[in-house]
Design a protein around this motif. Structure first.
Motif, short mmCIF file in Angstrom:
data_model
loop_
_atom_site.label_atom_id
_atom_site.label_comp_id
_atom_site.label_asym_id
_atom_site.label_seq_id
_atom_site.Cartn_x
_atom_site.Cartn_y
_atom_site.Cartn_z
N ARG A 1 0.83 -1.20 0.00
CA ARG A 1 0.00 0.00 0.00
C ARG A 1 0.87 1.25 0.00
N HIS A 2 2.11 1.11 0.46
CA HIS A 2 2.99 2.26 0.61
C HIS A 2 4.20 2.22 -0.31
N LEU A 3 4.32 1.16 -1.11
CA LEU A 3 5.54 0.93 -1.88
C LEU A 3 5.21 0.71 -3.35
N GLY A 4 6.02 1.33 -4.23
CA GLY A 4 5.92 1.09 -5.67
C GLY A 4 7.25 0.59 -6.19
N LEU A 5 7.22 -0.32 -7.15
CA LEU A 5 8.44 -0.94 -7.68
C LEU A 5 8.44 -0.86 -9.20
N VAL A 6 9.59 -0.40 -9.74
CA VAL A 6 9.82 -0.42 -11.20
C VAL A 6 11.01 -1.35 -11.44
N PRO A 7 10.78 -2.63 -11.76
CA PRO A 7 11.89 -3.57 -11.93
C PRO A 7 12.62 -3.33 -13.24
N GLU A 8 13.86 -3.80 -13.30
CA GLU A 8 14.61 -3.69 -14.55
C GLU A 8 14.08 -4.67 -15.59
N ARG A 9 13.79 -5.87 -15.14
CA ARG A 9 13.29 -6.88 -16.08
C ARG A 9 11.88 -6.53 -16.54
N GLU A 10 11.58 -6.93 -17.77
CA GLU A 10 10.22 -6.72 -18.27
C GLU A 10 9.26 -7.60 -17.49
N SER A 11 8.20 -6.98 -16.96
CA SER A 11 7.23 -7.74 -16.16
C SER A 11 5.82 -7.27 -16.49
N VAL A 12 5.60 -6.98 -17.78
CA VAL A 12 4.30 -6.46 -18.19
C VAL A 12 3.60 -7.47 -19.09
N TYR A 23 5.42 -1.17 -27.90
CA TYR A 23 6.15 -0.08 -27.27
C TYR A 23 7.66 -0.23 -27.44
N SER A 24 8.34 0.90 -27.49
CA SER A 24 9.79 0.91 -27.43
C SER A 24 10.24 0.62 -26.00
N LYS A 25 11.55 0.41 -25.82
CA LYS A 25 12.08 0.16 -24.48
C LYS A 25 11.77 1.32 -23.54
N GLY A 26 11.95 2.54 -24.02
CA GLY A 26 11.68 3.70 -23.18
C GLY A 26 10.22 3.81 -22.79
N MET A 27 9.31 3.48 -23.71
CA MET A 27 7.88 3.52 -23.41
C MET A 27 7.50 2.44 -22.40
N ARG A 28 8.14 1.28 -22.51
CA ARG A 28 7.87 0.21 -21.53
C ARG A 28 8.32 0.65 -20.14
N GLN A 29 9.46 1.34 -20.08
CA GLN A 29 9.93 1.84 -18.80
C GLN A 29 8.91 2.80 -18.20
N ARG A 30 8.36 3.67 -19.03
CA ARG A 30 7.43 4.68 -18.51
C ARG A 30 6.08 4.08 -18.12
N ILE A 31 5.63 3.06 -18.85
CA ILE A 31 4.34 2.47 -18.46
C ILE A 31 4.51 1.67 -17.17
N LYS A 32 5.68 1.05 -16.95
CA LYS A 32 5.95 0.40 -15.66
C LYS A 32 5.97 1.44 -14.54
N MET A 33 6.54 2.60 -14.85
CA MET A 33 6.58 3.69 -13.87
C MET A 33 5.16 4.13 -13.51
N ALA A 34 4.30 4.29 -14.51
CA ALA A 34 2.92 4.69 -14.24
C ALA A 34 2.22 3.65 -13.37
N SER A 35 2.45 2.37 -13.65
CA SER A 35 1.83 1.32 -12.86
C SER A 35 2.30 1.37 -11.40
N ALA A 36 3.60 1.69 -11.20
CA ALA A 36 4.14 1.76 -9.84
C ALA A 36 3.63 2.97 -9.08
N LEU A 37 3.25 4.02 -9.81
CA LEU A 37 2.82 5.27 -9.17
C LEU A 37 1.31 5.39 -9.00
N VAL A 38 0.56 4.42 -9.53
CA VAL A 38 -0.89 4.59 -9.63
C VAL A 38 -1.55 4.77 -8.27
#
Length: 304
Positions: free
Chosen positions: A74-85, A131-146
């Motif tokens: 509930r208090h933690l968001g994670l953006v892993p290096e490996r693709e996990s989408v 998505y490009s690599k950069g876009m995948r990074q950003r969508i993982k970021m959005a998921s972690a921040l939601v």
């Protein structure tokens, strides 16, 4: 204000020791986890996020263990290096699914806010496999921040981003740190850390090598002995002159020709070498650093 605390943490996989007796506290603001590839950064982030159990020691978030404690998410968001989408989903569906998993009252609105933060609203209707690599990074970021976590962990978040995306993410991390969130990101690139974080934690070969303000760590790196190969038109005359200067700790003749020089003051050496060669009328053919890799810099920090 949240704090991650690691106390004498080790993690091994069979005979491989990935993390060895690490103790550190990660508090509000932006912290850079710096180290060469294979240093144990990803393992540390997996331990902090509760995806790995420590083989020894403890990892806590505000006093609560992260391992087998779903409440920390509930208090933690994670953006892993490996693709996990899930590549068959659209970006919007992926972020919204995470909002729903968190039980947010309006998951659709939360997903849109998170995607806007990372500038992913426009491509959100496309499936992730396009998505490009950069876009995948950003969508993982959005998921972690939601769910607007107080703690954000990012493993090599700038990989694959173009310069504009990188600058935007750096500014976003700085802003979250200024707002009192606890942000930790890993990198093996010193310049990335320098632009975002003031607090640095350095790891080498699974060990905690250094900790502190970026300026202090940078000085340790700069002040370490520097090793060079120097080739010239008269190696012996040049060696005799260099060894007399206080910035040079040692000079030796190489069997294949040239000199091996150990300098203790990088700034002074860059002025002394050309001046001495000019005064002696000795032509410099080659000046090459032999220990400029990140691994050598971090190894020096371990032993200092």
């Amino acid at each position: 204000m949240s704090t991650l605390a690691l106390h004498q943490v080790s993690r091994w996989f069979g005979d491989l020791v990935a993390v060895n007796d690490v103790t550190m506290d990660i508090g509000p603001g932006v912290t850079g986890l710096l180290g060469p590839n294979g240093a144990g950064k990803s393992t540390l982030i997996a331990l902090m996020s509760g995806f790995l159990s420590p083989s020894a020691g403890s990892v806590t978030l505000d006093g609560e263990p992260t391992w087998r404690n779903p409440g920390v998410y509930r208090h933690l968001g994670l953006v892993p290096e490996r693709e996990s989408v899930m590549e068959h989903l659209t970006g919007r569906a992926f972020v919204r699914a995470n909002a729903e998993l968190h039980g947010l009252p309006d998951p659709g609105a939360a997903a849109e806010r998170a995607m806007e933060l990372v500038e992913m609203n426009d491509p959100a209707s496309r499936v992730i496999r396009t998505y490009s690599k950069g876009m995948r990074q950003r969508i993982k970021m959005a998921s972690a921040l939601v769910h607007e976590p107080a703690v954000l962990l990012l493993d090599e978040p700038f990989n694959g981003m173009d310069p504009r995306q990188r600058m935007h993410l750096m500014e976003l991390l700085r802003q979250m740190g200024s707002d009192g969130r606890t942000v930790l990101f890993s990198s093996h690139i010193l310049e990335e850390v320098e632009q975002v974080a003031r607090q640095i934690e350095v790891v080498v070969a699974g060990r905690h090598a250094a900790s502190g303000d970026f300026g202090a760590i940078r000085r340790l790196m700069t002040d370490r002995p520097n090793h060079y190969v120097v080739r010239s038109s008269d190696d012996r005359r040049l060696a005799a002159a260099l060894v007399a200067d206080p910035c040079v700790r040692g000079v030796s003749l190489r069997p294949t020709g040239g000199l091996e020089v150990e300098a203790t003051d990088f700034g002074r050496f860059t002025h002394v070498l050309p001046r001495v060669s000019r005064d002696l009328d000795v032509r410099l053919v080659e000046v090459s650093p032999t220990d400029e890799s990140l691994e050598s810099v971090f190894s020096y920090l371990v032993s200092s």
